[in-house]
Write a protein that holds these residues in place. Structure first.
Motif, mmCIF file in Angstrom:
data_model
loop_
_atom_site.group_PDB
_atom_site.id
_atom_site.type_symbol
_atom_site.label_atom_id
_atom_site.label_comp_id
_atom_site.label_asym_id
_atom_site.label_seq_id
_atom_site.Cartn_x
_atom_site.Cartn_y
_atom_site.Cartn_z
ATOM 1 N N LYS A 77 14.806 5.955 23.655
ATOM 2 C CA LYS A 77 15.560 7.177 23.954
ATOM 3 C C LYS A 77 16.298 7.042 25.286
ATOM 4 N N GLU A 78 15.632 6.437 26.258
ATOM 5 C CA GLU A 78 16.242 6.247 27.569
ATOM 6 C C GLU A 78 17.490 5.363 27.458
ATOM 7 N N GLU A 79 17.383 4.289 26.696
ATOM 8 C CA GLU A 79 18.534 3.402 26.527
ATOM 9 C C GLU A 79 19.683 4.130 25.840
ATOM 10 N N ALA A 80 19.361 4.920 24.835
ATOM 11 C CA ALA A 80 20.397 5.688 24.129
ATOM 12 C C ALA A 80 21.086 6.659 25.081
ATOM 13 N N SER A 81 20.316 7.268 25.962
ATOM 14 C CA SER A 81 20.926 8.213 26.905
ATOM 15 C C SER A 81 21.836 7.490 27.899
ATOM 16 N N TYR A 82 21.479 6.270 28.291
ATOM 17 C CA TYR A 82 22.350 5.501 29.186
ATOM 18 C C TYR A 82 23.665 5.150 28.491
ATOM 19 N N HIS A 83 23.602 4.827 27.210
ATOM 20 C CA HIS A 83 24.831 4.514 26.480
ATOM 21 C C HIS A 83 25.701 5.761 26.326
ATOM 22 N N LYS A 84 25.076 6.891 26.102
ATOM 23 C CA LYS A 84 25.803 8.150 26.010
ATOM 24 C C LYS A 84 26.464 8.467 27.353
ATOM 25 N N GLU A 85 25.722 8.266 28.425
ATOM 26 C CA GLU A 85 26.248 8.494 29.771
ATOM 27 C C GLU A 85 27.425 7.561 30.048
ATOM 28 N N LEU A 86 27.335 6.336 29.600
ATOM 29 C CA LEU A 86 28.403 5.354 29.785
ATOM 30 C C LEU A 86 29.693 5.838 29.127
ATOM 31 N N VAL A 87 29.589 6.345 27.922
ATOM 32 C CA VAL A 87 30.756 6.852 27.200
ATOM 33 C C VAL A 87 31.353 8.057 27.937
ATOM 34 N N GLN A 89 31.147 8.750 31.151
ATOM 35 C CA GLN A 89 31.766 8.295 32.391
ATOM 36 C C GLN A 89 33.120 7.645 32.119
ATOM 37 N N GLU A 90 33.196 6.852 31.060
ATOM 38 C CA GLU A 90 34.468 6.222 30.705
ATOM 39 C C GLU A 90 35.513 7.283 30.363
ATOM 40 N N ALA A 91 35.087 8.351 29.703
ATOM 41 C CA ALA A 91 36.002 9.439 29.351
ATOM 42 C C ALA A 91 36.498 10.156 30.614
ATOM 43 N N ARG A 92 35.599 10.376 31.570
ATOM 44 C CA ARG A 92 36.010 11.028 32.823
ATOM 45 C C ARG A 92 36.985 10.153 33.600
ATOM 46 N N ILE A 93 36.741 8.853 33.589
ATOM 47 C CA ILE A 93 37.646 7.929 34.284
ATOM 48 C C ILE A 93 39.017 7.943 33.616
ATOM 49 N N ALA A 94 39.037 7.917 32.291
ATOM 50 C CA ALA A 94 40.308 7.950 31.562
ATOM 51 C C ALA A 94 41.073 9.233 31.890
ATOM 52 N N ALA A 144 29.598 4.962 39.615
ATOM 53 C CA ALA A 144 28.550 5.442 38.705
ATOM 54 C C ALA A 144 28.559 4.650 37.404
ATOM 55 N N LEU A 145 29.755 4.333 36.921
ATOM 56 C CA LEU A 145 29.889 3.546 35.688
ATOM 57 C C LEU A 145 29.254 2.170 35.866
ATOM 58 N N GLU A 146 29.538 1.518 36.966
ATOM 59 C CA GLU A 146 28.963 0.186 37.218
ATOM 60 C C GLU A 146 27.448 0.252 37.375
ATOM 61 N N THR A 158 25.472 2.406 35.934
ATOM 62 C CA THR A 158 24.923 2.613 34.596
ATOM 63 C C THR A 158 24.929 1.303 33.816
ATOM 64 N N ARG A 159 26.029 0.567 33.907
ATOM 65 C CA ARG A 159 26.097 -0.731 33.213
ATOM 66 C C ARG A 159 25.027 -1.689 33.719
ATOM 67 N N ALA A 160 24.714 -1.612 35.005
ATOM 68 C CA ALA A 160 23.715 -2.509 35.592
ATOM 69 C C ALA A 160 22.300 -2.171 35.138
ATOM 70 N N VAL A 161 22.058 -0.916 34.804
ATOM 71 C CA VAL A 161 20.713 -0.482 34.418
ATOM 72 C C VAL A 161 20.383 -0.872 32.977
ATOM 73 N N ILE A 162 21.376 -0.910 32.118
ATOM 74 C CA ILE A 162 21.144 -1.138 30.685
ATOM 75 C C ILE A 162 20.402 -2.447 30.391
ATOM 76 N N PRO A 163 20.777 -3.587 30.987
ATOM 77 C CA PRO A 163 20.006 -4.815 30.704
ATOM 78 C C PRO A 163 18.537 -4.717 31.134
ATOM 79 N N THR A 164 18.290 -4.012 32.223
ATOM 80 C CA THR A 164 16.915 -3.839 32.687
ATOM 81 C C THR A 164 16.114 -3.024 31.683
ATOM 82 N N VAL A 165 16.728 -1.980 31.155
ATOM 83 C CA VAL A 165 16.047 -1.146 30.162
ATOM 84 C C VAL A 165 15.782 -1.959 28.899
ATOM 85 N N LYS A 166 16.740 -2.810 28.512
ATOM 86 C CA LYS A 166 16.537 -3.658 27.330
ATOM 87 C C LYS A 166 15.340 -4.583 27.523
#
Length: 116
Positions: free
Chosen positions: A19-29, A31-36, A57-59, A61-69
């Motif tokens: 669930k935590e990993e899924a929430s990070y991916h949702k957050e990533l999307v 953040q990308e939308a806010r940047i756009a 914040a985007l970077e 979040t991207r850095a945390v995902i491999p650790t969660v995996k």
């Protein structure tokens, strides 16, 4: 109420991490939308600062995902070992707890494949 078994603890751990990993991916999307949105232009005088903060914040979040995996993989290994221990001890294989554990294992493998 008896304390939760090791199998239940391992199951809930894997479930929480998925669930935590899924929430990070949702957050990533998000953040990308806010940047756009910020890149399209803004009359705000703080737009440049906001853009910098969003990218940071985007970077992060991207850095945390491999650790969660990695944590999911470790918890998944522990859960599979606990299932084997449970089986070796002669515990019934058709209990609700074992079924839930097997569902969580399948969901974790699905999540790992989808992200990889």
């Amino acid at each position: 109420m008896p304390p939760p078994s090791k199998l239940a603890i391992a199951t809930s751990s894997v479930q929480r991490l998925v669930k935590e990993e899924a929430s990070y991916h949702k957050e990533l999307v998000q953040q990308e939308a806010r940047i756009a949105k910020l890149e399209k232009g803004s009359d705000d005088e703080n737009a440049e600062y906001q853009m910098k903060q969003e990218r940071k914040a985007l970077e992060e979040t991207r850095a945390v995902i491999p650790t969660v995996k990695e944590r999911i993989q470790a918890a998944l290994t522990a859960l599979e070992q606990q299932l084997e221990i449970n089986k070796a001890e002669g515990a019934p294989a058709d209990t609700e707890q074992v079924a839930k554990a097997k569902e969580v294992v399948a969901a974790a493998y699905t999540a790992i494949r989808e992200v990889s």
